[in-house]
Design a protein around this motif. Structure first.
Motif, mmCIF file in Angstrom:
data_model
loop_
_atom_site.group_PDB
_atom_site.id
_atom_site.type_symbol
_atom_site.label_atom_id
_atom_site.label_comp_id
_atom_site.label_asym_id
_atom_site.label_seq_id
_atom_site.Cartn_x
_atom_site.Cartn_y
_atom_site.Cartn_z
ATOM 1 N N ASP A 189 0.828 -1.199 0.000
ATOM 2 C CA ASP A 189 0.000 0.000 0.000
ATOM 3 C C ASP A 189 0.866 1.253 0.000
ATOM 4 O OD1 ASP A 189 0.572 0.711 2.921
ATOM 5 O OD2 ASP A 189 -0.239 -1.317 3.095
ATOM 6 N N GLY A 190 0.214 2.401 -0.141
ATOM 7 C CA GLY A 190 0.945 3.659 -0.176
ATOM 8 C C GLY A 190 1.684 3.952 1.107
ATOM 9 N N GLY A 191 1.114 3.528 2.228
ATOM 10 C CA GLY A 191 1.772 3.763 3.509
ATOM 11 C C GLY A 191 3.136 3.107 3.564
ATOM 12 N N TYR A 209 9.827 4.464 1.189
ATOM 13 C CA TYR A 209 10.842 4.554 0.136
ATOM 14 C C TYR A 209 10.739 5.875 -0.625
ATOM 15 C CZ TYR A 209 11.107 -0.371 1.277
ATOM 16 O OH TYR A 209 11.231 -1.555 1.973
ATOM 17 N N VAL A 210 9.531 6.238 -1.018
ATOM 18 C CA VAL A 210 9.276 7.537 -1.651
ATOM 19 C C VAL A 210 8.217 8.216 -0.789
ATOM 20 C CG1 VAL A 210 8.403 8.717 -3.709
ATOM 21 C CG2 VAL A 210 9.861 6.699 -3.959
ATOM 22 N N LYS A 211 8.635 9.139 0.029
ATOM 23 C CA LYS A 211 7.787 9.695 1.095
ATOM 24 C C LYS A 211 6.411 10.152 0.608
ATOM 25 C CE LYS A 211 7.648 13.304 4.681
ATOM 26 N NZ LYS A 211 6.476 14.066 4.177
ATOM 27 N N ASP A 212 6.374 10.876 -0.501
ATOM 28 C CA ASP A 212 5.121 11.501 -0.912
ATOM 29 C C ASP A 212 4.030 10.514 -1.301
ATOM 30 O OD1 ASP A 212 6.165 13.957 -0.393
ATOM 31 O OD2 ASP A 212 6.383 14.582 -2.490
ATOM 32 N N ILE A 213 4.412 9.304 -1.746
ATOM 33 C CA ILE A 213 3.389 8.333 -2.138
ATOM 34 C C ILE A 213 2.560 7.906 -0.926
ATOM 35 C CG2 ILE A 213 4.705 6.183 -1.841
ATOM 36 C CD1 ILE A 213 3.529 5.219 -4.474
ATOM 37 N N GLY A 214 3.096 8.129 0.260
ATOM 38 C CA GLY A 214 2.377 7.791 1.479
ATOM 39 C C GLY A 214 1.061 8.520 1.632
ATOM 40 N N ASP A 270 8.181 5.996 -10.923
ATOM 41 C CA ASP A 270 9.508 6.050 -11.543
ATOM 42 C C ASP A 270 10.608 6.091 -10.479
ATOM 43 O OD1 ASP A 270 11.209 6.413 -13.986
ATOM 44 O OD2 ASP A 270 11.704 8.290 -12.967
ATOM 45 N N LYS A 271 10.376 6.863 -9.421
ATOM 46 C CA LYS A 271 11.358 6.945 -8.333
ATOM 47 C C LYS A 271 11.511 5.614 -7.609
ATOM 48 C CE LYS A 271 11.845 11.702 -6.754
ATOM 49 N NZ LYS A 271 11.710 12.594 -5.562
ATOM 50 N N LEU A 272 10.410 4.919 -7.427
ATOM 51 C CA LEU A 272 10.485 3.604 -6.780
ATOM 52 C C LEU A 272 11.374 2.665 -7.588
ATOM 53 C CD1 LEU A 272 6.784 3.071 -5.626
ATOM 54 C CD2 LEU A 272 8.781 3.227 -4.133
ATOM 55 N N ILE A 329 12.262 -0.952 -6.811
ATOM 56 C CA ILE A 329 10.920 -1.507 -6.640
ATOM 57 C C ILE A 329 10.127 -1.269 -7.913
ATOM 58 C CG2 ILE A 329 8.723 -1.294 -5.409
ATOM 59 C CD1 ILE A 329 10.349 -0.470 -2.927
ATOM 60 N N ARG A 330 9.681 -2.333 -8.536
ATOM 61 C CA ARG A 330 8.877 -2.233 -9.751
ATOM 62 C C ARG A 330 7.400 -2.381 -9.398
ATOM 63 N NH1 ARG A 330 8.668 -1.023 -15.340
ATOM 64 N NH2 ARG A 330 10.943 -1.180 -15.138
ATOM 65 N N VAL A 331 6.615 -1.355 -9.682
ATOM 66 C CA VAL A 331 5.167 -1.416 -9.482
ATOM 67 C C VAL A 331 4.546 -2.061 -10.716
ATOM 68 C CG1 VAL A 331 3.059 -0.081 -9.193
ATOM 69 C CG2 VAL A 331 5.141 0.625 -8.000
ATOM 70 N N LEU A 332 3.902 -3.189 -10.528
ATOM 71 C CA LEU A 332 3.204 -3.852 -11.627
ATOM 72 C C LEU A 332 1.857 -3.184 -11.877
ATOM 73 C CD1 LEU A 332 3.928 -7.600 -10.750
ATOM 74 C CD2 LEU A 332 5.186 -6.115 -12.339
ATOM 75 N N SER A 333 1.179 -2.850 -10.819
ATOM 76 C CA SER A 333 -0.077 -2.097 -10.893
ATOM 77 C C SER A 333 -0.378 -1.550 -9.510
ATOM 78 C CB SER A 333 -1.235 -2.991 -11.362
ATOM 79 O OG SER A 333 -1.523 -3.984 -10.398
ATOM 80 N N PHE A 334 -1.121 -0.455 -9.458
ATOM 81 C CA PHE A 334 -1.527 0.092 -8.162
ATOM 82 C C PHE A 334 -3.014 0.425 -8.193
ATOM 83 C CE2 PHE A 334 -0.711 1.568 -4.024
ATOM 84 C CZ PHE A 334 0.628 1.360 -3.728
#
Length: 319
Positions: free
Chosen positions: A84-86, A91-96, A124-126, A132-137
């Motif tokens: 989840d975003g939390g 790793y990338v603060k703002d996605i929280g 992209d930052k992840l 960390i590769r996001v497959l889908s969110f």
């Protein structure tokens, strides 16, 4: 969602002949609607890749806690994890921010965010800075509310109550702002934690509350609906780059397609799951959300998300 599919890596002809296995980890129970979605995803990927890529689903934290599995993914192990975003905010603060209380009102609300320019930058930052590769969110498990021994109608009613929530700052600070004392504890220990009185309750979504039989250890569902639980499936960038380009494309496309399909199924089950809790003896407390929304602002201030929230709302046309 084209940003998630970007940067697909070509591999040699030899690698295209290999077979690959991906172990998908989640803390969710075998009976979860999302777990059923993962199994359908596995079938689709196996078919589309002619068996060259196989997904094995491991529910109920069989591979370890989410944090443990994320660490394995970072090391290049062939694991995926529902997150989840939390947690990604570590790793990338703002996605929280997508895990903050009352950031979104429903699935469609938060889905717009994940399809936007700002979110694409976080993805992209992840990948480039955190492996960390996001497959889908776009996976969704519903809204989260409080489950307690006494009715909660206002933030003051949560004062002094030890409430289980995931340990990431977005979650903990939000729950604290809403009036409770947040306690980080693995989900699988929550039932016994409430039973032993180490916890006064928890906050969770309906799809987990029913399988966990929370109705045996609490009396009230307080419908604050403070979190909209948008989830992502992630793998390690190191492992992802071992896949031939065509398998990368299929994995991303199928994960995204199944994410939204499964989310709509989760939405359709909400009334049925709430009715089951009532049948089992839970009393549902309908809450005036405005005082809770106002209280949640303190968490945005503390984590430095107030201006970011305004920026994103402008981007998606939300007032």
């Amino acid at each position: 969602m084209s940003a998630l599919a970007g940067g697909l890596t070509s591999c040699s002809k030899k690698s295209a002949e290999k077979t690959f296995t991906l172990k998908l980890s989640t803390q969710l129970n075998e009976t979860s609607v999302m777990v059923k979605g993962f199994k359908e995803l596995a079938e689709n990927v196996k078919t589309k890749t002619n068996g060259r890529l196989t997904i094995q689903v491991y529910p109920s934290a069989q591979l370890g806690t989410d944090e443990d599995v994320i660490e394995q993914a970072l090391q290049g192990v062939n694991v995926a994890v529902l997150t989840d975003g939390g947690r990604m905010g570590n790793y990338v603060k703002d996605i929280g921010i997508i895990g903050m209380a009352y950031f979104a009102d429903n699935y469609d609300d938060v889905l717009k965010v994940t399809q936007g320019k700002t979110f694409a930058g976080w993805v992209d930052k992840l990948a480039t800075e955190n492996d960390i590769r996001v497959l889908s969110f776009n996976w969704y498990d519903g809204s989260r509310s409080f489950y307690t021994h006494t009715p909660v109608k206002a933030p003051a009613d949560l004062k002094g109550q030890r409430i289980r929530t995931p340990g990431a700052p977005a979650w903990a600070e939000s729950v604290s702002a809403l009036g409770a004392t947040p306690v980080a504890m693995p989900w699988n220990d929550t039932y016994s934690g409430i039973q032993s009185k180490a916890l006064d309750g928890c906050e969770v979504q309906l799809t987990s509350a029913v399988p966990a039989r929370l109705y045996e250890v609490v009396k009230y569902l307080d419908k604050t609906e403070h979190f909209q639980l948008i989830n992502g499936l992630i793998v390690g960038e190191k492992w992802f780059k071992t896949l031939p380009a065509d398998l990368q494309q299929i994995l991303v496309a199928e994960t995204q397609a199944m994410g939204e399909k499964n989310a709509r199924e989760v939405e359709s089950k909400a009334a049925e799951l709430e009715a089951e809790l009532v049948r089992q003896g839970i009393t549902v407390v309908d809450v005036d959300k405005e005082p809770f929304k106002k209280a949640a602002d303190a968490a945005y201030e503390k984590l430095g998300f107030t201006n970011l929230r305004s920026q994103i709302y402008k981007e998606i046309g939300k007032k």
